[in-house]
Design a protein around this motif. Structure first.
Motif, mmCIF file in Angstrom:
data_model
loop_
_atom_site.group_PDB
_atom_site.id
_atom_site.type_symbol
_atom_site.label_atom_id
_atom_site.label_comp_id
_atom_site.label_asym_id
_atom_site.label_seq_id
_atom_site.Cartn_x
_atom_site.Cartn_y
_atom_site.Cartn_z
ATOM 1 N N GLU A 264 0.834 -1.201 0.000
ATOM 2 C CA GLU A 264 0.000 0.000 0.000
ATOM 3 C C GLU A 264 0.872 1.257 0.000
ATOM 4 O O GLU A 264 0.596 2.214 -0.731
ATOM 5 N N VAL A 265 1.937 1.252 0.786
ATOM 6 C CA VAL A 265 2.858 2.389 0.820
ATOM 7 C C VAL A 265 3.517 2.559 -0.550
ATOM 8 O O VAL A 265 3.633 3.671 -1.066
ATOM 9 N N ALA A 266 3.926 1.440 -1.153
ATOM 10 C CA ALA A 266 4.547 1.505 -2.484
ATOM 11 C C ALA A 266 3.560 2.055 -3.505
ATOM 12 O O ALA A 266 3.924 2.899 -4.332
ATOM 13 N N PHE A 267 2.299 1.604 -3.455
ATOM 14 C CA PHE A 267 1.299 2.131 -4.385
ATOM 15 C C PHE A 267 1.130 3.633 -4.187
ATOM 16 O O PHE A 267 1.040 4.383 -5.166
ATOM 17 N N GLY A 268 1.109 4.086 -2.947
ATOM 18 C CA GLY A 268 1.011 5.521 -2.683
ATOM 19 C C GLY A 268 2.161 6.290 -3.310
ATOM 20 O O GLY A 268 1.969 7.360 -3.893
ATOM 21 N N THR A 269 3.352 5.741 -3.225
ATOM 22 C CA THR A 269 4.528 6.369 -3.833
ATOM 23 C C THR A 269 4.392 6.391 -5.350
ATOM 24 O O THR A 269 4.664 7.408 -5.992
ATOM 25 N N HIS A 270 3.952 5.280 -5.927
ATOM 26 C CA HIS A 270 3.778 5.202 -7.383
ATOM 27 C C HIS A 270 2.696 6.174 -7.849
ATOM 28 O O HIS A 270 2.854 6.846 -8.874
ATOM 29 N N TRP A 271 1.620 6.256 -7.102
ATOM 30 C CA TRP A 271 0.523 7.172 -7.449
ATOM 31 C C TRP A 271 1.016 8.618 -7.377
ATOM 32 O O TRP A 271 0.722 9.433 -8.245
ATOM 33 N N GLN A 272 1.789 8.923 -6.352
ATOM 34 C CA GLN A 272 2.350 10.274 -6.205
ATOM 35 C C GLN A 272 3.270 10.604 -7.380
ATOM 36 O O GLN A 272 3.252 11.710 -7.908
ATOM 37 N N ASN A 273 4.070 9.649 -7.817
ATOM 38 C CA ASN A 273 4.946 9.844 -8.966
ATOM 39 C C ASN A 273 4.139 10.168 -10.221
ATOM 40 O O ASN A 273 4.537 11.008 -11.031
ATOM 41 N N SER A 274 2.986 9.527 -10.372
ATOM 42 C CA SER A 274 2.169 9.762 -11.561
ATOM 43 C C SER A 274 1.658 11.199 -11.625
ATOM 44 O O SER A 274 1.369 11.708 -12.712
ATOM 45 N N ALA A 275 1.577 11.863 -10.497
ATOM 46 C CA ALA A 275 1.105 13.256 -10.473
ATOM 47 C C ALA A 275 2.018 14.174 -11.283
ATOM 48 O O ALA A 275 1.552 15.164 -11.857
ATOM 49 N N ASN B 58 -5.645 -4.156 -11.495
ATOM 50 C CA ASN B 58 -4.324 -4.760 -11.624
ATOM 51 C C ASN B 58 -3.484 -4.011 -12.654
ATOM 52 O O ASN B 58 -2.287 -3.794 -12.448
ATOM 53 N N HIS B 59 -4.102 -3.601 -13.751
ATOM 54 C CA HIS B 59 -3.401 -2.827 -14.774
ATOM 55 C C HIS B 59 -2.870 -1.516 -14.184
ATOM 56 O O HIS B 59 -1.717 -1.140 -14.427
ATOM 57 N N THR B 60 -3.691 -0.822 -13.419
ATOM 58 C CA THR B 60 -3.274 0.439 -12.812
ATOM 59 C C THR B 60 -2.097 0.221 -11.869
ATOM 60 O O THR B 60 -1.120 0.979 -11.901
ATOM 61 N N LEU B 61 -2.172 -0.808 -11.044
ATOM 62 C CA LEU B 61 -1.062 -1.101 -10.129
ATOM 63 C C LEU B 61 0.231 -1.349 -10.900
ATOM 64 O O LEU B 61 1.287 -0.802 -10.559
ATOM 65 N N LYS B 62 0.147 -2.164 -11.951
ATOM 66 C CA LYS B 62 1.344 -2.482 -12.747
ATOM 67 C C LYS B 62 1.866 -1.244 -13.478
ATOM 68 O O LYS B 62 3.075 -1.019 -13.540
ATOM 69 N N THR B 63 0.965 -0.450 -14.026
ATOM 70 C CA THR B 63 1.370 0.723 -14.800
ATOM 71 C C THR B 63 2.050 1.764 -13.921
ATOM 72 O O THR B 63 3.118 2.276 -14.273
ATOM 73 N N PHE B 64 1.456 2.092 -12.790
ATOM 74 C CA PHE B 64 2.060 3.090 -11.895
ATOM 75 C C PHE B 64 3.419 2.609 -11.382
ATOM 76 O O PHE B 64 4.366 3.388 -11.294
ATOM 77 N N LYS B 65 3.512 1.326 -11.074
ATOM 78 C CA LYS B 65 4.794 0.776 -10.614
ATOM 79 C C LYS B 65 5.828 0.870 -11.736
ATOM 80 O O LYS B 65 6.967 1.273 -11.511
ATOM 81 N N TRP B 66 5.429 0.502 -12.946
ATOM 82 C CA TRP B 66 6.332 0.555 -14.104
ATOM 83 C C TRP B 66 6.837 1.979 -14.322
ATOM 84 O O TRP B 66 8.035 2.185 -14.545
ATOM 85 N N MET B 67 5.929 2.963 -14.263
ATOM 86 C CA MET B 67 6.331 4.355 -14.490
ATOM 87 C C MET B 67 7.366 4.801 -13.462
ATOM 88 O O MET B 67 8.341 5.479 -13.804
ATOM 89 N N PRO C 3 -6.225 -1.492 -20.380
ATOM 90 C CA PRO C 3 -5.362 -2.619 -20.016
ATOM 91 C C PRO C 3 -4.595 -3.216 -21.192
ATOM 92 O O PRO C 3 -3.612 -3.916 -20.994
ATOM 93 N N THR C 4 -5.016 -2.930 -22.420
ATOM 94 C CA THR C 4 -4.308 -3.477 -23.574
ATOM 95 C C THR C 4 -3.187 -2.556 -24.068
ATOM 96 O O THR C 4 -2.415 -2.939 -24.935
ATOM 97 N N PHE C 5 -3.115 -1.340 -23.517
ATOM 98 C CA PHE C 5 -2.078 -0.401 -23.938
ATOM 99 C C PHE C 5 -0.737 -0.870 -23.389
ATOM 100 O O PHE C 5 -0.605 -1.174 -22.207
ATOM 101 N N VAL C 6 0.257 -0.933 -24.245
ATOM 102 C CA VAL C 6 1.586 -1.418 -23.851
ATOM 103 C C VAL C 6 2.399 -0.251 -23.292
ATOM 104 O O VAL C 6 2.629 0.738 -24.005
ATOM 105 N N PRO C 7 2.819 -0.326 -22.026
ATOM 106 C CA PRO C 7 3.588 0.783 -21.439
ATOM 107 C C PRO C 7 4.828 1.173 -22.236
ATOM 108 O O PRO C 7 5.206 2.329 -22.267
ATOM 109 N N ALA C 8 5.450 0.224 -22.911
ATOM 110 C CA ALA C 8 6.647 0.552 -23.691
ATOM 111 C C ALA C 8 6.328 1.562 -24.788
ATOM 112 O O ALA C 8 7.192 2.333 -25.203
ATOM 113 N N THR C 9 5.070 1.584 -25.253
ATOM 114 C CA THR C 9 4.652 2.573 -26.250
ATOM 115 C C THR C 9 4.792 3.975 -25.677
ATOM 116 O O THR C 9 5.259 4.893 -26.353
#
Length: 127
Positions: A8-19, A62-71, A110-116
């Motif tokens: 949960e703390v990691a997700f908060g950090t990832h979400w903050q980064n997305s800002a 799940n897509h959001t969790l993976k995407t924010f972490k990836w970013m 969910p089908t959008f590839v983050p590498a794009t």
């Protein structure tokens, strides 16, 4: 000491980064748009051991969790340069419009590839 689990703390950090990405496109908020971007956020507090894909979360969550972490991971690997490249690229009205559309695809599809996302940012010219 945190009252929240490490995931949960990691997700908060990832979400903050997305800002940082959202701010660079001068995101226009409304109730409709806010709901659209809030709906794929996890519907519960993450607990120890949660790692996507999480069985009781939707594909979108799940897509959001993976995407924010990836970013966050890519930005960290690049020493913060991904955010700076994104900010430099979002220097005109047209670029910010494209950036908003790209973020919507990245987060909401969910089908959008983050590498794009990464390839677009790294090949786009700054103003």
């Amino acid at each position: 000491h945190s009252y929240y689990s490490a995931p949960e703390v990691a997700f908060g950090t990832h979400w903050q980064n997305s800002a940082s990405y959202i701010a660079a496109v001068y995101f226009h908020s409304s109730m409709e748009r806010s709901i659209m971007f809030m709906s794929p956020l996890p519907s519960r507090v993450l607990k120890e051991g949660d790692e996507p894909p999480i069985a009781d979360l939707s594909n979108e969550e799940n897509h959001t969790l993976k995407t924010f972490k990836w970013m966050t991971q890519i930005n960290t690997l690049l020493g913060g340069r991904l955010v700076r490249m994104w900010e430099n690229t979002m220097c005109s009205v047209a670029a910010r419009e494209k950036g908003r559309a790209l973020l919507e695809q990245l987060v909401l599809s969910p089908t959008f590839v983050p590498a794009t996302f990464l390839s677009i940012v790294t090949t786009s010219a700054s103003c």
